[in-house]
Design a protein around this motif. Structure first.
Motif, PDB file in Angstrom:
ATOM      1  N   VAL A  85       1.414  -1.077  -0.042  1.00 15.43           N
ATOM      2  CA  VAL A  85       0.002  -0.065   0.050  1.00 15.43           C
ATOM      3  C   VAL A  85       0.648   1.013   0.130  1.00 15.43           C
ATOM      4  N   VAL A  86       2.028   0.864   1.252  1.00 11.31           N
ATOM      5  CA  VAL A  86       2.518   2.207   0.682  1.00 11.31           C
ATOM      6  C   VAL A  86       3.581   2.605  -0.568  1.00 11.31           C
ATOM      7  N   GLY A  87       4.183   1.473  -0.927  1.00 13.78           N
ATOM      8  CA  GLY A  87       4.387   1.449  -1.786  1.00 13.78           C
ATOM      9  C   GLY A  87       3.714   2.182  -3.353  1.00 13.78           C
ATOM     10  N   ARG A  88       2.992   1.866  -3.433  1.00 13.19           N
ATOM     11  CA  ARG A  88       1.271   2.008  -4.618  1.00 13.19           C
ATOM     12  C   ARG A  88       1.419   3.876  -3.679  1.00 13.19           C
ATOM     13  N   ALA A  89       1.777   3.912  -3.101  1.00 14.88           N
ATOM     14  CA  ALA A  89       1.173   5.947  -2.926  1.00 14.88           C
ATOM     15  C   ALA A  89       1.869   6.122  -3.151  1.00 14.88           C
ATOM     16  N   VAL A  90       3.425   5.839  -2.028  1.00 16.08           N
ATOM     17  CA  VAL A  90       4.683   6.583  -3.596  1.00 16.08           C
ATOM     18  C   VAL A  90       4.919   6.765  -5.237  1.00 16.08           C
ATOM     19  N   ALA A  91       4.496   5.885  -5.572  1.00 13.29           N
ATOM     20  CA  ALA A  91       3.921   5.436  -6.872  1.00 13.29           C
ATOM     21  C   ALA A  91       3.173   6.199  -7.792  1.00 13.29           C
ATOM     22  N   GLU A  92       2.386   6.167  -6.841  1.00 13.83           N
ATOM     23  CA  GLU A  92       1.353   7.186  -7.680  1.00 13.83           C
ATOM     24  C   GLU A  92       0.754   8.934  -7.275  1.00 13.83           C
ATOM     25  N   LEU A  93       1.173   8.830  -6.005  1.00 15.01           N
ATOM     26  CA  LEU A  93       1.086  10.001  -4.795  1.00 15.01           C
ATOM     27  C   LEU A  93       2.408  11.097  -4.923  1.00 15.01           C
ATOM     28  N   GLY A  94       3.557  10.271  -5.224  1.00 17.50           N
ATOM     29  CA  GLY A  94       5.038  10.630  -4.854  1.00 17.50           C
ATOM     30  C   GLY A  94       5.439  10.249  -2.933  1.00 17.50           C
ATOM     31  N   HIS A  95       4.037  10.483  -2.434  1.00 16.16           N
ATOM     32  CA  HIS A  95       4.742  10.632  -0.871  1.00 16.16           C
ATOM     33  C   HIS A  95       3.792  10.401   0.315  1.00 16.16           C
ATOM     34  N   VAL A  96       4.293   9.878   1.152  1.00 14.42           N
ATOM     35  CA  VAL A  96       2.953   9.975   2.821  1.00 14.42           C
ATOM     36  C   VAL A  96       4.123  10.615   3.689  1.00 14.42           C
ATOM     37  N   ASP A  97       2.564  11.875   4.056  1.00 12.47           N
ATOM     38  CA  ASP A  97       3.010  12.830   4.844  1.00 12.47           C
ATOM     39  C   ASP A  97       2.271  12.252   6.078  1.00 12.47           C
ATOM     40  N   ILE A  98       1.114  12.099   5.816  1.00 12.78           N
ATOM     41  CA  ILE A  98       0.381  11.557   7.353  1.00 12.78           C
ATOM     42  C   ILE A  98       0.113   9.805   6.807  1.00 12.78           C
ATOM     43  N   LEU A  99      -0.021   9.422   8.318  1.00 17.03           N
ATOM     44  CA  LEU A  99      -0.886   7.975   8.565  1.00 17.03           C
ATOM     45  C   LEU A  99      -1.938   7.752   9.933  1.00 17.03           C
ATOM     46  N   LEU A 100      -2.580   7.576   9.550  1.00 16.96           N
ATOM     47  CA  LEU A 100      -4.189   7.662  10.354  1.00 16.96           C
ATOM     48  C   LEU A 100      -3.920   5.965  10.540  1.00 16.96           C
ATOM     49  N   ARG A 135       5.243   0.653  11.239  1.00 17.27           N
ATOM     50  CA  ARG A 135       6.400  -0.693  10.135  1.00 17.27           C
ATOM     51  C   ARG A 135       6.559   0.392   8.339  1.00 17.27           C
ATOM     52  N   ALA A 136       5.253   0.173   8.280  1.00 19.64           N
ATOM     53  CA  ALA A 136       5.134  -0.150   7.098  1.00 19.64           C
ATOM     54  C   ALA A 136       5.132   1.648   6.291  1.00 19.64           C
ATOM     55  N   VAL A 137       5.251   2.388   7.359  1.00 21.15           N
ATOM     56  CA  VAL A 137       4.987   4.123   6.869  1.00 21.15           C
ATOM     57  C   VAL A 137       6.734   4.832   7.349  1.00 21.15           C
ATOM     58  N   VAL A 138       7.025   4.515   8.666  1.00 20.44           N
ATOM     59  CA  VAL A 138       8.134   4.873   9.123  1.00 20.44           C
ATOM     60  C   VAL A 138       9.309   5.949   8.561  1.00 20.44           C
ATOM     61  N   PRO A 139      10.363   4.331   8.427  1.00 21.93           N
ATOM     62  CA  PRO A 139      11.061   4.724   7.442  1.00 21.93           C
ATOM     63  C   PRO A 139      10.988   5.726   6.017  1.00 21.93           C
ATOM     64  N   HIS A 140       9.788   5.514   5.339  1.00 24.20           N
ATOM     65  CA  HIS A 140      10.136   6.359   4.974  1.00 24.20           C
ATOM     66  C   HIS A 140       9.716   7.677   4.962  1.00 24.20           C
ATOM     67  N   MET A 141       8.903   7.860   5.704  1.00 20.48           N
ATOM     68  CA  MET A 141       8.783   9.735   6.872  1.00 20.48           C
ATOM     69  C   MET A 141      10.140   9.680   7.367  1.00 20.48           C
ATOM     70  N   ARG A 144      12.396  11.391   4.840  1.00 19.86           N
ATOM     71  CA  ARG A 144      12.145  12.361   3.901  1.00 19.86           C
ATOM     72  C   ARG A 144      12.070  13.573   5.635  1.00 19.86           C
ATOM     73  N   ARG A 145      12.214  13.257   6.692  1.00 18.39           N
ATOM     74  CA  ARG A 145      12.354  13.724   7.841  1.00 18.39           C
ATOM     75  C   ARG A 145      11.352  14.624   8.014  1.00 18.39           C
ATOM     76  N   SER A 146      10.077  14.304   8.522  1.00 20.91           N
ATOM     77  CA  SER A 146       8.721  14.918   8.235  1.00 20.91           C
ATOM     78  C   SER A 146       8.196  13.936   8.465  1.00 20.91           C
ATOM     79  N   GLY A 147       6.871  13.976   8.905  1.00 19.28           N
ATOM     80  CA  GLY A 147       5.119  13.146   9.063  1.00 19.28           C
ATOM     81  C   GLY A 147       4.706  13.743  10.463  1.00 19.28           C
TER      82      GLY A 147
END
Length: 276
Positions: A85-100, A135-141, A144-147
């Motif tokens: 899911v995170v991979g698709r988010a980054v591929a289609e929208l560029g990044h993930v800033d917020i996780l709920l 675990r899926a999102v934190v390495p990406h954040m 990027r030094r933000s989240g």
């Protein structure tokens, strides 16, 4: 409140209920949205879970307010599915800033009579699912030094719960995870918080299994037997509307909430007044 222009929010359990409300609220503040949901039954859960049609409806409601929405069927119990899911988010929208980390289930029964499957499903979804989402999102954040991360816990993370000890245990665990992760990622500009609502007017409560919990004096209670609980939210102690939780989350993930991390925001209609 909460200008989220240019932000991307990933919401687990986003097909309906609180998750859908959060998706539409954050989209209204400018965010593009990624939602995932299992969209199929889980054996020990005594009410119908979301469907592919529910996911599609969330997409439609987000797009109605002018934002993009990517919907992905995924089971939070499976790390590989959340990673995808995170991979698709980054591929289609560029990044993930917020996780709920919002996905959750409910079931009922006294601890002495609870089946192993009932316990395990609860822990796997409501606690391990949050861990897997982190675990899926934190390495990406971190890269990027933000989240901004918000996990859905519950008022029962402050107490016990008759006939829902497994639910209480999971929600207490979520609070521990949130506070621990907040310590681990603060140097990377990432905030981690929890919301602890009391009852929220969603399908998790509005179903025959829950009617029986509310009215154990009746053999087969119907919605009419609990109508006041669901249809009258005028009192402060009544059920929360999902958007009330969404608005608290919007504050936490916006610039206005940038100094809050490791916090547990309780929304209990006054129930917390009697707790330490």
């Amino acid at each position: 409140m909460g200008n989220l222009d240019g932000k991307v929010a990933l919401i687990t359990g986003g097909a309906r209920g609180q998750g859908r409300s959060h998706a539409v609220t954050l989209a209204g503040a400018g965010a593009d949205i990624v939602v995932c949901d299992i969209a199929e039954p889980i054996g020990s859960v005594p009410y119908a879970l979301s469907s592919a049609a529910d996911l599609a409806e969330t997409v439609a409601q987000v797009e109605k307010v002018g934002r993009r929405c990517v919907a992905v069927p995924a089971d939070v119990r499976v790390q590989a599915e959340l990673d995808a899911v995170v991979g698709r988010a980054v591929a289609e929208l560029g990044h993930v800033d917020i996780l709920l980390a919002n996905a959750g289930i409910a079931s009922y029964g006294p601890i002495a009579e609870m089946s192993g499957a009932q316990w395990q499903d609860m822990i796997d979804v409501n606690l391990t699912g949050v861990f897997n989402s982190f675990r899926a999102v934190v390495p990406h954040m971190i890269e990027r030094r933000s989240g901004r991360i918000v996990a859905t816990s519950s008022i029962v993370a402050r107490m016990g719960a008759t006939n829902s000890g497994h639910y209480a245990a999971a929600k207490w665990g979520v609070l521990g995870l949130v506070k621990s992760l907040a310590l681990e990622v603060k140097q990377f500009g990432i905030t981690v918080n929890a919301v602890l609502p009391s009852g929220v007017n969603t399908p998790m409560l509005d179903n025959p299994a829950m009617y029986a919990v509310f009215r154990p004096d009746l053999e087969n209670p119907t919605r009419d037997d609990v109508k006041e609980m669901f249809d009258d939210n005028s009192a402060i102690e009544g059920l929360l509307d999902p958007v009330e939780v969404s608005n608290a989350i919007l504050f936490l993930v916006s610039d206005a909430g940038r100094h809050l991390s490791g916090e547990a925001i309780t929304m209990s209609g006054g129930m917390s007044a009697g707790m330490t």
